[in-house]
Design a protein around this motif. Structure first.
Motif, PDB file in Angstrom:
ATOM      1  N   ALA A 182     -43.034 101.069 -64.611  1.00 22.12           N
ATOM      2  CA  ALA A 182     -44.322 100.467 -64.978  1.00 22.12           C
ATOM      3  C   ALA A 182     -44.760  99.415 -63.964  1.00 22.12           C
ATOM      4  O   ALA A 182     -45.943  99.309 -63.639  1.00 22.12           O
ATOM      5  N   LEU A 183     -43.810  98.632 -63.455  1.00 20.41           N
ATOM      6  CA  LEU A 183     -44.140  97.610 -62.461  1.00 20.41           C
ATOM      7  C   LEU A 183     -44.479  98.230 -61.112  1.00 20.41           C
ATOM      8  O   LEU A 183     -45.322  97.718 -60.371  1.00 20.41           O
ATOM      9  N   ALA A 184     -43.807  99.340 -60.791  1.00 20.63           N
ATOM     10  CA  ALA A 184     -44.032  99.975 -59.487  1.00 20.63           C
ATOM     11  C   ALA A 184     -45.320 100.786 -59.458  1.00 20.63           C
ATOM     12  O   ALA A 184     -45.875 101.020 -58.380  1.00 20.63           O
ATOM     13  N   LEU A 215     -30.725 100.723 -73.190  1.00 21.22           N
ATOM     14  CA  LEU A 215     -30.967  99.573 -72.316  1.00 21.22           C
ATOM     15  C   LEU A 215     -31.252 100.025 -70.892  1.00 21.22           C
ATOM     16  O   LEU A 215     -32.211  99.569 -70.247  1.00 21.22           O
ATOM     17  N   GLY A 216     -30.417 100.934 -70.388  1.00 20.95           N
ATOM     18  CA  GLY A 216     -30.615 101.441 -69.033  1.00 20.95           C
ATOM     19  C   GLY A 216     -31.929 102.176 -68.884  1.00 20.95           C
ATOM     20  O   GLY A 216     -32.641 102.014 -67.885  1.00 20.95           O
ATOM     21  N   ALA A 217     -32.283 102.982 -69.896  1.00 15.09           N
ATOM     22  CA  ALA A 217     -33.547 103.715 -69.852  1.00 15.09           C
ATOM     23  C   ALA A 217     -34.731 102.760 -69.920  1.00 15.09           C
ATOM     24  O   ALA A 217     -35.736 102.946 -69.217  1.00 15.09           O
ATOM     25  N   GLY A 218     -34.636 101.723 -70.750  1.00 13.20           N
ATOM     26  CA  GLY A 218     -35.711 100.748 -70.858  1.00 13.20           C
ATOM     27  C   GLY A 218     -35.932  99.997 -69.551  1.00 13.20           C
ATOM     28  O   GLY A 218     -37.075  99.759 -69.144  1.00 13.20           O
ATOM     29  N   LEU A 219     -34.841  99.635 -68.870  1.00  9.55           N
ATOM     30  CA  LEU A 219     -34.970  98.957 -67.579  1.00  9.55           C
ATOM     31  C   LEU A 219     -35.584  99.881 -66.523  1.00  9.55           C
ATOM     32  O   LEU A 219     -36.381  99.445 -65.687  1.00  9.55           O
ATOM     33  N   ALA A 220     -35.212 101.172 -66.574  1.00  8.93           N
ATOM     34  CA  ALA A 220     -35.820 102.130 -65.652  1.00  8.93           C
ATOM     35  C   ALA A 220     -37.313 102.253 -65.923  1.00  8.93           C
ATOM     36  O   ALA A 220     -38.127 102.324 -64.993  1.00  8.93           O
ATOM     37  N   GLY A 221     -37.685 102.282 -67.209  1.00 11.26           N
ATOM     38  CA  GLY A 221     -39.099 102.334 -67.559  1.00 11.26           C
ATOM     39  C   GLY A 221     -39.852 101.100 -67.114  1.00 11.26           C
ATOM     40  O   GLY A 221     -41.001 101.189 -66.653  1.00 11.26           O
ATOM     41  N   LEU A 222     -39.218  99.936 -67.241  1.00 20.50           N
ATOM     42  CA  LEU A 222     -39.831  98.695 -66.771  1.00 20.50           C
ATOM     43  C   LEU A 222     -40.072  98.752 -65.271  1.00 20.50           C
ATOM     44  O   LEU A 222     -41.139  98.367 -64.777  1.00 20.50           O
ATOM     45  N   ALA A 223     -39.075  99.238 -64.527  1.00 24.33           N
ATOM     46  CA  ALA A 223     -39.229  99.371 -63.072  1.00 24.33           C
ATOM     47  C   ALA A 223     -40.384 100.305 -62.732  1.00 24.33           C
ATOM     48  O   ALA A 223     -41.191 100.025 -61.841  1.00 24.33           O
ATOM     49  N   GLY A 275     -41.710 105.748 -67.388  1.00 29.51           N
ATOM     50  CA  GLY A 275     -42.237 104.393 -67.488  1.00 29.51           C
ATOM     51  C   GLY A 275     -43.493 104.200 -66.666  1.00 29.51           C
ATOM     52  O   GLY A 275     -44.441 103.537 -67.104  1.00 29.51           O
ATOM     53  N   ALA A 276     -43.522 104.801 -65.465  1.00 28.03           N
ATOM     54  CA  ALA A 276     -44.695 104.664 -64.597  1.00 28.03           C
ATOM     55  C   ALA A 276     -45.912 105.347 -65.213  1.00 28.03           C
ATOM     56  O   ALA A 276     -47.013 104.770 -65.250  1.00 28.03           O
ATOM     57  N   PHE A 277     -45.734 106.561 -65.702  1.00 28.06           N
ATOM     58  CA  PHE A 277     -46.860 107.295 -66.287  1.00 28.06           C
ATOM     59  C   PHE A 277     -47.334 106.644 -67.584  1.00 28.06           C
ATOM     60  O   PHE A 277     -48.544 106.463 -67.799  1.00 28.06           O
ATOM     61  N   VAL A 278     -46.404 106.282 -68.461  1.00 32.34           N
ATOM     62  CA  VAL A 278     -46.793 105.674 -69.735  1.00 32.34           C
ATOM     63  C   VAL A 278     -47.438 104.318 -69.496  1.00 32.34           C
ATOM     64  O   VAL A 278     -48.449 103.973 -70.125  1.00 32.34           O
ATOM     65  N   GLY A 279     -46.895 103.539 -68.579  1.00 31.96           N
ATOM     66  CA  GLY A 279     -47.477 102.239 -68.264  1.00 31.96           C
ATOM     67  C   GLY A 279     -48.892 102.370 -67.724  1.00 31.96           C
ATOM     68  O   GLY A 279     -49.805 101.651 -68.146  1.00 31.96           O
ATOM     69  N   ALA A 287     -49.096  97.659 -71.845  1.00 31.59           N
ATOM     70  CA  ALA A 287     -48.644  98.756 -70.991  1.00 31.59           C
ATOM     71  C   ALA A 287     -47.161  98.615 -70.661  1.00 31.59           C
ATOM     72  O   ALA A 287     -46.405  99.603 -70.703  1.00 31.59           O
ATOM     73  N   ILE A 288     -46.716  97.399 -70.343  1.00 30.17           N
ATOM     74  CA  ILE A 288     -45.302  97.177 -70.024  1.00 30.17           C
ATOM     75  C   ILE A 288     -44.432  97.446 -71.258  1.00 30.17           C
ATOM     76  O   ILE A 288     -43.391  98.113 -71.175  1.00 30.17           O
ATOM     77  N   ALA A 289     -44.860  96.947 -72.417  1.00 27.85           N
ATOM     78  CA  ALA A 289     -44.106  97.165 -73.652  1.00 27.85           C
ATOM     79  C   ALA A 289     -44.026  98.654 -73.980  1.00 27.85           C
ATOM     80  O   ALA A 289     -42.959  99.162 -74.367  1.00 27.85           O
ATOM     81  N   ALA A 290     -45.148  99.371 -73.829  1.00 31.96           N
ATOM     82  CA  ALA A 290     -45.174 100.807 -74.116  1.00 31.96           C
ATOM     83  C   ALA A 290     -44.235 101.565 -73.183  1.00 31.96           C
ATOM     84  O   ALA A 290     -43.525 102.498 -73.604  1.00 31.96           O
ATOM     85  N   ALA A 291     -44.197 101.162 -71.906  1.00 31.91           N
ATOM     86  CA  ALA A 291     -43.330 101.828 -70.937  1.00 31.91           C
ATOM     87  C   ALA A 291     -41.861 101.617 -71.276  1.00 31.91           C
ATOM     88  O   ALA A 291     -41.056 102.558 -71.246  1.00 31.91           O
ATOM     89  N   ILE A 292     -41.496 100.390 -71.628  1.00 35.81           N
ATOM     90  CA  ILE A 292     -40.099 100.092 -71.953  1.00 35.81           C
ATOM     91  C   ILE A 292     -39.667 100.834 -73.209  1.00 35.81           C
ATOM     92  O   ILE A 292     -38.594 101.462 -73.251  1.00 35.81           O
ATOM     93  N   ILE A 293     -40.501 100.784 -74.244  1.00 39.50           N
ATOM     94  CA  ILE A 293     -40.147 101.415 -75.523  1.00 39.50           C
ATOM     95  C   ILE A 293     -40.070 102.936 -75.376  1.00 39.50           C
ATOM     96  O   ILE A 293     -39.116 103.571 -75.856  1.00 39.50           O
ATOM     97  N   SER A 294     -41.059 103.528 -74.722  1.00 40.84           N
ATOM     98  CA  SER A 294     -41.061 104.987 -74.579  1.00 40.84           C
ATOM     99  C   SER A 294     -39.868 105.467 -73.757  1.00 40.84           C
ATOM    100  O   SER A 294     -39.201 106.448 -74.120  1.00 40.84           O
ATOM    101  N   SER A 295     -39.573 104.785 -72.663  1.00 39.58           N
ATOM    102  CA  SER A 295     -38.428 105.175 -71.837  1.00 39.58           C
ATOM    103  C   SER A 295     -37.120 104.980 -72.602  1.00 39.58           C
ATOM    104  O   SER A 295     -36.204 105.816 -72.509  1.00 39.58           O
TER     105      SER A 295
END
Length: 306
Positions: free
Chosen positions: A207-209, A197-205, A48-52, A65-73
């Motif tokens: 991307a935000l971090a 869901l868990g992977a998407g939340l990890a990706g969101l975290a 999520g961090a790299f894709v974001g 960027a946030i949407a891409a991170a969530i979807i990819s993760s």
């Protein structure tokens, strides 16, 4: 009157707690319902961090960027569930640990091959730069956004778990997954949904971090360790427990790193205090976990009470 420094550090602790909650909430459900130990969950945070960061650098749109991170993760999580997790559900936890540890190494090397071995630059969006006054103390707008996102996700998770049929199945599955399957629920679909869901939340975290931490290979391991402590302290399978534990652990760690060196400086040399203080702050987290395991083995809020 609360000092500006203390308030800023307290808000930093809340912000770190939000990131830990986003990472640990999905992990605790995967562990609590599927009984699956996923050490590659930190790698999904890294994805999520790299894709974001890459999406924002390419498009200039933070929302994209946030949407891409969530979807990819989420898609990577779905792929991992199908190819790795599903064949290992019936095996001992040792096999799960070895397989997901191997995946963690694979993702770290893949990140090096793709983005290089140096930290990848992730900028804070211009519109979210600067600071605002919070009770008289200046605090970065971007960190306020992270806290706000965490609040919204926590409310959304509460609604999903407590007020929907999916949440009912999740709560039942955390207590007795076999019975849920016998009663006709599609447990395979439930597991896939939870993994995504868990992977998407990890990706969101992640991307935000990214804009406030170093985006690089291996960035998921330190935060994964903290996330595992969170789910043990909060209670495996409990979303509310993950939220409470994430906040407690993050605030202890943040305030400890901020104030212990100065306090220890009164007892020892400043150089020694600066080295011992952060280490002692980290130690306090594991002391808390040991106390919880000793007096509340099921965690602060067990899955049955979430």
């Amino acid at each position: 009157m609360i000092s500006s420094l203390f308030l800023s550090q307290l808000l930093n602790g809340v912000q770190l707690g939000v990131l830990l909650f986003l990472l640990s909430s999905g992990l605790t459900l995967i562990f609590g319902i599927m009984n699956f130990i996923n050490l590659a969950h930190g790698s999904l945070y890294m994805v999520g961090a790299f894709v974001g960061a890459a999406s924002f650098n390419a498009s200039g749109s933070f929302t994209f960027a946030i949407a891409a991170a969530i979807i990819s993760s989420g898609l990577v999580g779905l792929l991992l569930e199908h190819l790795v997790a599903r064949p290992l559900y019936r095996y001992d936890h040792l096999y799960q640990v070895l397989a997901t540890f191997g995946l963690m190494m694979f993702f770290n090397e893949l990140a090096i091959v793709t983005f290089g071995n140096r930290p990848y630059y992730a900028a804070i969006p211009e519109s979210l730069g600067g600071a605002i006054s919070v009770f008289g103390a200046p605090y970065p707008v971007y960190r306020i956004l992270i806290i706000a996102v965490g609040v919204l996700v926590a409310l959304g998770a509460w609604f999903l778990i407590q007020k929907t049929r999916f949440g009912m199945l999740v709560r039942a599955g955390a207590s007795n997954a076999s019975m849920v399957s016998v009663l006709g629920a599609n447990v395979d679909l439930l597991k896939k949904s939870l993994f995504m869901l868990g992977a998407g939340l990890a990706g969101l975290a992640g991307a935000l971090a990214g804009p406030i931490l170093s985006v690089q290979s291996g960035m998921g391991e330190p935060v994964l360790i903290l996330a595992l402590v969170v789910i043990v302290v909060g209670g495996i399978g409990s979303i509310r427990g993950a939220l409470v534990a994430a906040m407690v652990i993050a605030i202890i760690d943040t305030l400890g790193r901020a104030y212990l060196p100065s306090l220890l400086g009164k007892l020892m040399l400043p150089s020694a205090a600066n080295a011992v203080g952060p280490a002692l702050a980290s130690m306090l987290i594991y002391v808390l976990m040991a106390l919880v395991l000793a007096f509340r083995p099921n965690g602060l809020i067990s899955a049955a009470r979430r």
